[in-house]
Design an enzyme around this catalytic site. Structure first.
Site, mmCIF file in Angstrom:
data_model
loop_
_atom_site.group_PDB
_atom_site.id
_atom_site.type_symbol
_atom_site.label_atom_id
_atom_site.label_comp_id
_atom_site.label_asym_id
_atom_site.label_seq_id
_atom_site.Cartn_x
_atom_site.Cartn_y
_atom_site.Cartn_z
ATOM 1 N N GLU A 111 3.213 37.833 -34.979
ATOM 2 C CA GLU A 111 3.253 38.089 -33.533
ATOM 3 C C GLU A 111 4.700 38.062 -33.051
ATOM 4 O O GLU A 111 5.559 37.416 -33.664
ATOM 5 C CB GLU A 111 2.396 37.012 -32.828
ATOM 6 C CG GLU A 111 2.417 37.011 -31.316
ATOM 7 C CD GLU A 111 1.859 38.268 -30.660
ATOM 8 O OE1 GLU A 111 2.291 39.371 -31.026
ATOM 9 O OE2 GLU A 111 1.041 38.135 -29.735
ATOM 10 N N ASP A 115 2.985 32.939 -25.587
ATOM 11 C CA ASP A 115 3.261 32.541 -24.209
ATOM 12 C C ASP A 115 2.153 31.561 -23.772
ATOM 13 O O ASP A 115 2.231 30.370 -24.050
ATOM 14 C CB ASP A 115 3.306 33.815 -23.361
ATOM 15 C CG ASP A 115 3.733 33.590 -21.928
ATOM 16 O OD1 ASP A 115 4.405 32.585 -21.659
ATOM 17 O OD2 ASP A 115 3.381 34.411 -21.063
ATOM 18 N N LYS A 143 7.252 30.401 -26.498
ATOM 19 C CA LYS A 143 7.526 29.784 -25.191
ATOM 20 C C LYS A 143 6.555 28.617 -25.039
ATOM 21 O O LYS A 143 5.542 28.716 -24.349
ATOM 22 C CB LYS A 143 7.316 30.805 -24.065
ATOM 23 C CG LYS A 143 8.356 31.903 -24.040
ATOM 24 C CD LYS A 143 8.413 32.606 -22.690
ATOM 25 C CE LYS A 143 7.662 33.901 -22.715
ATOM 26 N NZ LYS A 143 7.915 34.765 -21.526
ATOM 27 N N VAL A 165 11.542 38.057 -21.959
ATOM 28 C CA VAL A 165 12.487 38.660 -22.895
ATOM 29 C C VAL A 165 12.057 40.063 -23.305
ATOM 30 O O VAL A 165 10.863 40.378 -23.344
ATOM 31 C CB VAL A 165 12.681 37.765 -24.147
ATOM 32 C CG1 VAL A 165 13.433 36.511 -23.800
ATOM 33 C CG2 VAL A 165 11.347 37.409 -24.798
HETATM 34 P P1 IMP Z 1 -0.186 35.066 -24.518
HETATM 35 O O1 IMP Z 1 -1.607 35.443 -24.714
HETATM 36 O O2 IMP Z 1 0.103 34.659 -23.099
HETATM 37 O O3 IMP Z 1 0.329 34.051 -25.509
HETATM 38 O O4 IMP Z 1 0.599 36.402 -24.607
HETATM 39 C C1 IMP Z 1 1.326 36.838 -25.616
HETATM 40 C C2 IMP Z 1 1.667 38.285 -25.341
HETATM 41 O O5 IMP Z 1 2.233 38.462 -24.034
HETATM 42 C C3 IMP Z 1 2.708 38.740 -26.321
HETATM 43 O O6 IMP Z 1 2.111 39.331 -27.427
HETATM 44 C C4 IMP Z 1 3.502 39.732 -25.512
HETATM 45 O O7 IMP Z 1 2.907 41.000 -25.629
HETATM 46 C C5 IMP Z 1 3.360 39.300 -24.081
HETATM 47 N N1 IMP Z 1 4.538 38.542 -23.642
HETATM 48 C C6 IMP Z 1 4.593 37.229 -23.313
HETATM 49 N N2 IMP Z 1 5.815 36.868 -22.948
HETATM 50 C C7 IMP Z 1 6.576 37.980 -23.077
HETATM 51 C C8 IMP Z 1 7.975 38.229 -22.851
HETATM 52 O O8 IMP Z 1 8.777 37.361 -22.470
HETATM 53 N N3 IMP Z 1 8.391 39.494 -23.088
HETATM 54 C C9 IMP Z 1 7.566 40.496 -23.516
HETATM 55 N N4 IMP Z 1 6.257 40.292 -23.741
HETATM 56 C C10 IMP Z 1 5.771 39.046 -23.514
HETATM 57 MG MG MG Z 2 2.294 41.324 -27.936
#
Ligand code: IMP
Ligand code: MG
Length: 194
Positions: A111, A115, A143, A165
């Site tokens: 991945e 986030d 993060k 980012v």
């Molecule tokens: P999560 O389900 O919130 O952990 O999301 C992860 C997904 O959100 C990643 O695969 C990215 O596609 C997107 N994402 C989260 N933060 C960023 C960032 O800072 N820049 C670009 N994409 C992000």
């Molecule tokens: Mg992604």
């Protein structure tokens, strides 16, 4: 590990942002080689199935697998998550499934960034139902401070603070994936265009 501050909250509109290099291509390349070395060591004697999450992980995965010294096969999955302001809200769906059988195989999910943790929690549960021999996760960026659901990756390139980012595969509204370095988006003082 990198920790940066101050934290950035919701992402402001594009015309109110400036970009600042967070991780240079040299720093990224060195860390990717280290990750590949750890993975090759941990999976010595086995054949790995590496599953990349589209689209964001495509550049990281391409670099990572070229440094693996063990045999591997690759596949991709594509996920969509629903939410506003660049933030996943917990509802994740598969829009493209893998095409390889992972039953009794060693699987590594790759991945770009974790986030909230929703995407990977969902995907790991989804893949575990297919009874792989083992299942681990490698993320370039983490993060950690933004988790909404607990999730720990097995291999982490860099822990970063709450920046949005772009670059090296990561996008803002589908732009900037082609940048060779990783940039943090920051609000411009006074919301000026740059
Ligand atoms: P999560 O389900 O919130 O952990 O999301 C992860 C997904 O959100 C990643 O695969 C990215 O596609 C997107 N994402 C989260 N933060 C960023 C960032 O800072 N820049 C670009 N994409 C992000
Ligand atoms: Mg992604």
């Amino acid at each position: 590990m990198l920790t940066l501050s101050p934290s950035l909250g919701k992402v402001p509109p594009m015309d109110a942002l400036e970009k600042e290099i967070l991780l240079s291509r040299e720093v990224i390349a060195k860390r990717v080689q280290e990750l590949a070395a750890s993975i090759s060591r941990d999976y010595e004697g086995s054949e790995l199935i590496v599953i990349g999450i589209l689209k964001g992980a495509f550049i990281f995965m391409a670099d990572l697998i070229r440094h693996l010294t063990i045999p591997c096969r690759i596949d991709f999955v594509r996920l969509a998550s629903y939410g506003a302001n660049q933030e996943s809200m917990g509802k994740v769906i598969i829009t493209k499934d893998i095409e390889t059988s992972i039953k009794d195989r060693d699987v590594l999910v790759v991945e770009d960034i974790i986030d909230t943790g929703y995407t990977l929690s969902f995907l790991v549960d989804w893949l575990k139902e297919r009874n792989p021999k083992s299942l681990k996760v490698c993320t370039l960026l983490d993060k950690r401070g933004r988790r909404k659901t607990p999730f720990e990756a097995d291999y982490v390139g860099f822990s970063i603070d709450n920046f949005f980012v772009v670059g090296y595969g990561l996008d803002f509204d589908e732009n900037d994936r082609n940048f060779a370095d990783i940039y943090a988006l920051k609000p411009l003082m006074g919301g000026k265009k740059k």
